[in-house]
Design an enzyme around this catalytic site. Structure first.
Site, mmCIF file in Angstrom:
data_model
loop_
_atom_site.group_PDB
_atom_site.id
_atom_site.type_symbol
_atom_site.label_atom_id
_atom_site.label_comp_id
_atom_site.label_asym_id
_atom_site.label_seq_id
_atom_site.Cartn_x
_atom_site.Cartn_y
_atom_site.Cartn_z
ATOM 1 N N ARG A 117 37.211 42.845 36.108
ATOM 2 C CA ARG A 117 35.941 42.206 36.499
ATOM 3 C C ARG A 117 34.796 42.892 35.754
ATOM 4 O O ARG A 117 33.886 42.257 35.245
ATOM 5 C CB ARG A 117 35.710 42.337 38.017
ATOM 6 N N GLN B 244 35.762 35.772 38.274
ATOM 7 C CA GLN B 244 37.082 36.261 38.653
ATOM 8 C C GLN B 244 38.138 35.751 37.676
ATOM 9 O O GLN B 244 39.009 36.507 37.235
ATOM 10 C CB GLN B 244 37.417 35.805 40.082
ATOM 11 N N CYS C 103 42.830 37.774 43.742
ATOM 12 C CA CYS C 103 41.436 38.164 43.452
ATOM 13 C C CYS C 103 40.971 39.303 44.350
ATOM 14 O O CYS C 103 40.043 40.024 43.981
ATOM 15 C CB CYS C 103 40.522 36.952 43.600
HETATM 16 N N1 NVA Z 1 38.248 32.355 48.378
HETATM 17 C C1 NVA Z 1 37.651 33.633 48.700
HETATM 18 C C2 NVA Z 1 37.494 34.473 47.475
HETATM 19 C C3 NVA Z 1 36.950 35.849 47.715
HETATM 20 C C4 NVA Z 1 36.754 36.635 46.459
HETATM 21 C C5 NVA Z 1 36.312 33.403 49.392
HETATM 22 O O1 NVA Z 1 35.567 32.535 48.946
HETATM 23 O O2 NVA Z 1 36.037 34.085 50.377
HETATM 24 N N1 CP Z 2 37.308 39.172 44.137
HETATM 25 C C1 CP Z 2 36.034 39.324 44.558
HETATM 26 O O1 CP Z 2 35.110 38.576 44.178
HETATM 27 O O2 CP Z 2 35.843 40.379 45.416
HETATM 28 P P1 CP Z 2 34.544 40.714 46.268
HETATM 29 O O3 CP Z 2 34.392 39.619 47.299
HETATM 30 O O4 CP Z 2 34.806 42.053 46.867
HETATM 31 O O5 CP Z 2 33.353 40.724 45.352
#
Ligand code: NVA
Ligand code: CP
Length: 305
Positions: A292, A132, A264
């Site tokens: 990405r 990311q 993200c």
């Molecule tokens: N901090 C979040 C990021 C998701 C892309 C998670 O770990 O769920």
């Molecule tokens: N930002 C990201 O990793 O998105 P997803 O959880 O949809 O893969």
């Protein structure tokens, strides 16, 4: 570079090479130039957590590189029923040319990379999300024309995103400010590693509980969900504690006039960010999501090519 596990493990030169290659592959893709750098190769994609962007961008990226992406849900493979990481690594390396993994424990990804003779790419753990941040740095470069000397502010949970942002900023030569509530600070070991990376780069790392201090004159303003995957039981408490850390129009005024907003995704409007910011003119969230694809193609081509 055998694996991509953490941006702390790679050099500034390796990071720049990945970003450069990502930009080149993006440009070629837009011009319709095919680049089958991974023709005949297969990437195994292990997921023990949900995903939209990561799954689709890796699958499409592998296809655009002429290779084959193999989706492996942990519900379907024996890893989910207790087969060891060691045995999984030793079997998969006989079939595959690379493994991408999204899971909970960061130590599982380190073990997989140590045991497997093929490249392993970290597609998010509870600790880090390096792919990311590669996309985010690429997006920053596209919008600002440079990376060195910019100020990157992250406001919210001291989580995998905050950790990878610190590492990425240190390696790419940005100043970085992280504002988290008391009790939700970044992992101590990651902070120590990041501090040594910032010392080496000569840039500044600010760790604070004051979101206004963090956002002041920032060129990039970033936030993430307050409730990461696996923390669903803490949702109500987190939403209450994090409210003063919401990125809204009021706090955004403290950033540089031409600051960009990043996330993200997935985003929760009305919690970590308000609609007027995330859907406003300074938001670049869909450029990040697109990047990405291009950044990860650079990672796969570099490691598996
Ligand atoms: N901090 C979040 C990021 C998701 C892309 C998670 O770990 O769920
Ligand atoms: N930002 C990201 O990793 O998105 P997803 O959880 O949809 O893969």
């Amino acid at each position: 570079m055998k694996d991509l596990i953490s941006l702390h493990d790679i050099t500034t030169e390796e990071l720049h090479n990945l970003l450069k290659l990502g930009l080149k592959l993006k440009d070629e893709q837009k011009k319709g130039i095919q680049h089958h750098l991974l023709k005949g190769k297969t990437l195994g994609m292990i997921f023990t957590k949900s995903s939209t962007r990561t799954r689709v961008s890796f699958e499409v990226g592998m296809t655009q590189l002429g290779g084959y992406p193999l989706f492996l849900s942990s519900n379907d493979i024996q890893l989910g029923r207790g087969e060891t990481i060691h045995d999984t690594a030793k079997v998969l390396e006989r079939y595959l040319d690379g493994i991408m993994i999204r899971t909970y424990a960061h130590s599982d990804v380190i073990e997989l990379a140590e045991e497997a003779d093929i490249p392993v790419i970290n597609a998010l753990t509870d600790l880090l999300h390096p792919c990311q941040v590669l996309a985010d740095l690429m997006t920053t470069y596209e919008h600002k024309g440079k990376l060195e000397g910019l100020k990157f502010a992250y406001i919210g949970d001291g989580n995998n995103m905050a950790h990878s942002i610190m590492y990425g900023c240190a390696k790419a030569g940005l100043d970085c400010a992280i504002a988290t509530p008391e009790g939700y600070k970044c992992d101590e070991e990651v902070v120590e590693n990041a501090k040594s990376d910032f010392k080496a780069s000569g840039r500044e790392l600010i760790l604070t509980t004051d979101p206004v201090e963090a956002i002041k004159n920032a060129d990039v303003v970033y936030t993430d969900t307050w409730v990461s995957m696996g923390q669903e039981a803490e949702k109500a408490e987190r939403q209450r504690i994090f409210m003063p850390y919401q990125v809204n129009k009021e706090i955004f005024k403290h950033a540089a006039d031409d600051a960009v907003f990043m996330h993200c995704l997935p985003a929760y409007r009305g919690y970590e960010v308000t609609e007027d910011v995330i859907d406003g003119p300074q938001s670049v969230i869909f450029d990040e999501a697109e990047n990405r694809l291009h950044a990860q193609k650079a990672v796969m081509a570099t490691l598996m090519g």
